[in-house]
Every structure is written in structure tokens, then in C-alpha cells.
Design a protein around this motif. Structure first.
Motif: not given
Lengths: 249, 313
Positions: B61-69, B71-80
Motif C-alpha cells: 500500500f505504501a509503495s503504490m501510494s508513493l508511486m501514485l502520489l 507519478t500520477h498526481f504530480d506531488w513533489p517527492l518529499w511531501p509524498a
């Protein structure tokens, strides 16, 4: 002991009803400083209800509880403990897999240091645990020993010593000698005498007159929720206690 | 400890030079680190008297959440990354609340959340992206910094995840053996009722431990996602059982109240050594599980005997 000194803990004409059931009716009991009051009775006589009222688990339906002469209503066992009334339960007292010192200071661990370096003062814990057990006549050599490896009497000592160290003025001992052999029971009775000699007031709850007679200063006998006998140590004998317990006063 | 040395000695002889070399040590330490991080947290929870079977699905769940946030929702990496730690902590809190409020065995409660969060991960990934694998984290801004922290190498061949693991072992050991909180963890697992009557906030301790295991699972997820620059919905599958096995091999009792962080870490190290050692001895890798099964059974027998000794006068 001076005659006009107030008892440490008193129950004055206490009654307790659970719905339509009357568990206790007009029960009075006093505990003096440096004295042992034995609460005797068969199963279902109302002993545990009375203990629960004294320990702050239940409020009485009628009657009054007094500590040092002051009327009081305990809101919880913790509240009772803060007023110096501590209960030592027969089986809930100690955790077998934990060491003597860890059990002794569970829930009130003394610490040194600050912030993230705040830590248990282990050396002090070890030393105090051994000293306090020594005062009850129990010599444990290794405070890191698990409580599970101690005898029944020694385990009870850990629980009693802990309550005393935490400032208990009155100890409610709930069947401390139940399911114990003669030797272990003797060890516990010896601890009770030592605690009494230090000025603690003790309520010893038991259904065994043999264990009550040698240590008691006062004997209150319950039967069907009522006091059927209230003797001083001069009036009490094992035979008399047994008769009153089983046949009433 | 003796078991870890025995396993090491066995492979040091059977596999010879490759197993004893720096590269060999790095191979099994690197393999053991993610499991070790989980095992240390799971051991704390088990000492506190509960299980968490959902850690594997929290990794997914955490792995995919990080990828979705990212690459898909265009969040910056650190906040994600911050967000997935918060999400994971909330899952841990949910596990804890369910167990404490219902009074049901945590084994069954977290078996439920294991399925639920694995399913949720797959369903949401398909819903948003139509895929179950996502990659391309390295093209995100801020990736180089994250790589430094989560996926760099130290002393050449050792992964930085080993450093995270060692820090966790030290903190867990300190808390367990030297703080009041640690004393409460032992008590909560040893006898919750007795602990309560001594004034220990047993429910809060247990909920906190569930949050810790969830955060450990999240850390493993972040370490892996950043290293592999992508994730798969099945990430972390079966890790819950491996973590429990490592904790038990390391001396943690299934019944609670006893165990150590160092033991659990050694248990994970044994996993890594067996896994890599079997490859190096050129034995068919299918034997890995057989060997581990035997090690686990032996550990349980020894633990049982030790528990009996600790409880008899």
C-alpha cells in the motif's frame, strides 16, 4: 496503642445492593495502625464485595467509609491507592516472565536523565527491590531473576513489598494464602506480621481460620452479607472462628 | 546468537570463500536489512502480546501510494514520502483501535486488514492508472536527495538500509530495556490485567506498537521504491510471516511478554544468510524454504523450553 487514636480505615454500617440482591447489610469493620483485621467467611459470604468497596471498586449503597476519621468516597482503585489503601490480589499481582525489579517498579519506574536520554534508574531499582524484600524476611539474591522462578510465598512478598514501597498505609490482602502449602502460607503470614510491626494496617481476607488465628488482632466474620462475629484476639480461637463461620453467631 | 553463529559457520564452510568475503557479507546483510527492519518492529509488538499480519500489505500500500502520489498526481517527492508515512501510521492506528476496542485476537483482525489493504492497493492502482506496476520515480525532482537517504551505498557494497536497520535495533533495544515504556511493553504482553492494575496504560501501549510496525513497513516500502524507482501492488507479500518467523527464531515468544530486538535482528540475518548461502553452495534454491522451516521449528522448541524454565520455581 492508645485507645483514642482514630482507625486508619473504617467501614461504618455499610450496605451494598446489586439490583434486588443485597450483598452486604450493615457491615462495620475497623483497621488500626499496626494491627491485622481478619475478614473471615465462606464463599459467597460477602467478603469480596466488602473488599471491593474498601478498595474503591464499588461505592457502598448505604453507610460510610472513613480514612483517618474522614468520610470519603473513592472514585476508583487508583483513588483509593492515592489515599494509602492498596489491594494485593491473589493472582493478578505479579507478572511471571518479568524480573523481580521490573515487577516491583511496574507503573512507577524511577528515572534519571532528561529528554530522549530519560531512562530507568536500574541500579536503584535493583537495590531497593532487594532491600524491601529483605524487610519482609525474604532474601532474593538476584533482582534480575524472573518472578516465575520464585515460590508462591516469595511472589506474594514482591506484591506486598511493592504496595508498601508505593506508600500504602492500609493493605487489603485478598486470599494471599489460598492454594498454598503450609510452608508457603507460613512465609506469607510472617510477611504480614513484619508489615504490621512497621505500622501498616492490614485487612487479611481468608476463609481459613488456621491462617487468620495466629496473626489477627481482630476478627470479623461475615455470613450471608452480615457480620455474625466480631472478636478480639483474646476471644478468638480456631474452633470458635470455624463454628461461627459455618453456623453463624 | 548461538544459532546465528552456527548457521554462519555452516555456510562459511559449505560455501567457502564467497560466503566469507566482504561481498558475501554484504550480500546477505543487504538481503536481511528490509526483513530485519520489519522483524525488529514486529518483535516489539509480539513482546507486547499482539500480532500484525498486515505489515506485508502495508508495504504494498505504501509503495503504490508513493508511486501514485508522485507519478500520477504530480506531488513533489518529499511531501509524498511524508504523506505515505502519515497514511501508514493511520493504518497502524486503525489496526490498534480495532484490536483494543473489539478485544478480538489481533491475529484475526490484522488478517482482515491484510486482505483489505492488499485489495485496496490493487483496486485503486487499476482505477487510476489501469496498471499494477508503476515506474519512473527517478525522473521526479528531488529524487537524488531521496536516493542519498534511502538508496545509497556505504563502504562500497553495503546498502544504506543496513544503517537504518542498525539505528532501529539500537533505539528499540534502548526503549525496551531502559525506559518505563519498555517495561510497560513487557508487562502488556506478559499479563495485561496485572499491568492494568499496576497503572500501565495497556491499550495505549498496544496501539502505539501497531503504529510502530506500520511505520516500519512504510520505511521498508520507501527504501525499496526509491532503490528500484518503481513499485508493484504485490510488494511485501508474505513478509508478515517472515517477520514473525525471524522474531521467533530470535527468541521472541509467540505468547508475548518476552523477546528482544537484537534477537529478531539476528533472526532476520539468519534468513539472509540461508537465502544467499544456499545460492552460493550451488544447492537448488528450492531448499531455502525447507532449511528455514527446520530452523524455525528448532527455534520454537528451544523457546518453549526456555519459557518453561523461566516460569517454574
Amino acid at each position: 496503642m492508645t485507645a483514642n487514636r482514630l482507625p486508619l480505615l473504617e467501614a461504618d454500617r455499610v450496605s451494598k445492593r446489586f439490583g434486588a440482591v443485597t450483598a452486604l447489610e450493615d457491615v462495620s469493620l475497623t483497621v488500626d495502625k499496626g494491627a491485622v483485621t481478619c475478614l473471615l467467611g465462606d464463599n459467597g459470604a460477602g467478603k469480596s464485595t466488602l473488599v471491593k468497596i474498601l478498595a474503591g471498586v464499588h461505592p457502598p449503597t448505604r453507610g460510610e467509609i472513613r480514612v483517618d476519621g474522614e468520610p470519603i468516597t473513592f472514585s476508583s482503585p487508583r483513588d483509593a491507592r492515592e489515599h494509602g489503601v492498596a489491594t494485593v490480589h491473589q493472582d493478578l499481582a505479579v507478572i511471571p516472565l518479568m524480573s523481580v525489579w521490573r515487577n516491583f517498579f511496574l507503573g512507577s519506574e524511577p528515572t534519571v536523565g532528561h529528554g530522549p536520554l530519560r531512562r530507568i534508574d536500574v541500579q536503584r531499582c535493583r537495590r531497593i527491590a532487594l532491600e524491601q524484600l529483605q524487610q519482609l524476611g525474604i532474601s532474593v539474591h538476584d533482582p534480575d531473576q524472573t518472578v516465575g522462578t520464585l515460590s508462591g510465598g516469595e511472589r506474594q512478598a514482591v506484591a506486598i513489598a511493592r504496595a508498601l514501597h508505593l506508600g500504602a498505609k492500609v493493605l487489603l490482602l485478598d486470599e494471599p494464602t489460598a492454594a498454598m502449602g503450609v510452608r508457603q502460607a507460613e512465609i506469607v503470614l510472617e510477611q504480614i506480621q513484619r508489615a504490621r510491626d512497621r505500622g501498616v494496617g492490614i485487612v487479611l481476607i481468608t476463609h481459613n481460620p488456621r491462617h487468620a488465628a495466629p496473626v489477627g488482632d481482630r476478627f470479623v466474620i461475615l455470613r450471608h452479607g452480615r457480620v455474625v462475629g466480631d472478636f478480639s484476639s483474646r476471644e478468638a480461637s480456631i474452633e470458635r472462628l470455624t463454628t461461627v463461620m459455618t453456623e453463624g453467631g | 546468537m548461538a544459532a546465528a553463529l552456527a548457521v554462519w559457520g555452516f555456510f562459511a564452510i559449505a560455501a567457502g570463500e564467497p560466503f566469507r568475503s566482504t561481498a558475501g557479507i554484504a550480500a546477505y546483510s543487504n538481503a536481511a536489512a528490509p526483513l530485519g527492519i520489519l522483524a525488529v518492529a514486529v518483535a516489539l509488538l509480539m513482546i507486547g502480546g499482539e500480532f500484525d499480519l498486515s505489515v506485508g500489505s502495508i508495504i504494498g500500500f505504501a509503495s503504490m501510494s508513493l508511486m501514485l502520489l508522485t507519478t500520477h498526481f504530480d506531488w513533489p517527492l518529499w511531501p509524498a514520502i511524508g504523506a505515505v508515512f502519515v497514511l501508514s501510521a493511520l493504518i497502524g492506528l486503525l489496526n490498534g483501535l480495532l484490536v483494543v476496542r473489539t478485544g478480538l485476537p489481533s491475529f484475526i483482525v490484522t488478517l482482515g486488514t491484510l486482505f483489505a489493504f492488499r485489495g485496496l492497493t490493487i483496486a485503486l492502482s487499476r482505477h487510476w492508472t489501469g496498471r499494477t506496476q508503476l515506474g519512473g520515480l527517478d525522473s521526479m525532482p528531488g529524487y537524488d536527495g531521496a536516493r542519498q537517504l534511502f538508496a545509497s551505498d556505504v563502504f562500497g557494497v553495503f546498502r544504506v538500509s543496513i544503517v537504518w536497520w542498525l539505528v532501529l535495533i539500537m533505539v528499540a533495544t534502548w526503549v525496551l530495556l531502559r525506559t518505563p515504556l519498555g517495561n510497560w511493553v513487557f508487562a502488556a504482553g506478559g499479563d495485561a490485567q496485572a499491568a492494568r492494575s499496576a497503572g500501565v496504560p495497556v491499550d495505549r501501549v498496544k496501539m502505539g506498537l501497531f503504529v510502530v510496525t506500520a511505520l516500519a513497513a512504510c520505511l521498508v516500502a520507501v527504501l525499496q521504491v526509491v532503490r528500484f524507482t518503481g513499485a508493484d501492488v504485490l510488494r511485501g507479500e508474505l513478509q508478515e510471516f517472515r517477520a514473525i518467523a525471524a522474531a521467533v527464531i530470535g527468541g521472541t515468544l509467540l505468547t508475548g511478554g518476552y523477546g528482544s530486538a537484537v534477537g529478531a535482528a539476528l533472526g532476520a540475518l539468519i534468513f539472509g544468510m540461508v537465502q544467499q548461502g544456499i545460492v552460493m553452495t550451488r544447492v537448488d534454491a528450492d531448499w531455502f524454504q525447507v532449511f528455514l522451516g527446520i530452523v524455525l521449528l528448532m527455534a520454537v522448541v528451544v523457546n518453549h523450553a526456555l519459557r518453561h524454565r523461566a516460569l517454574s520455581a
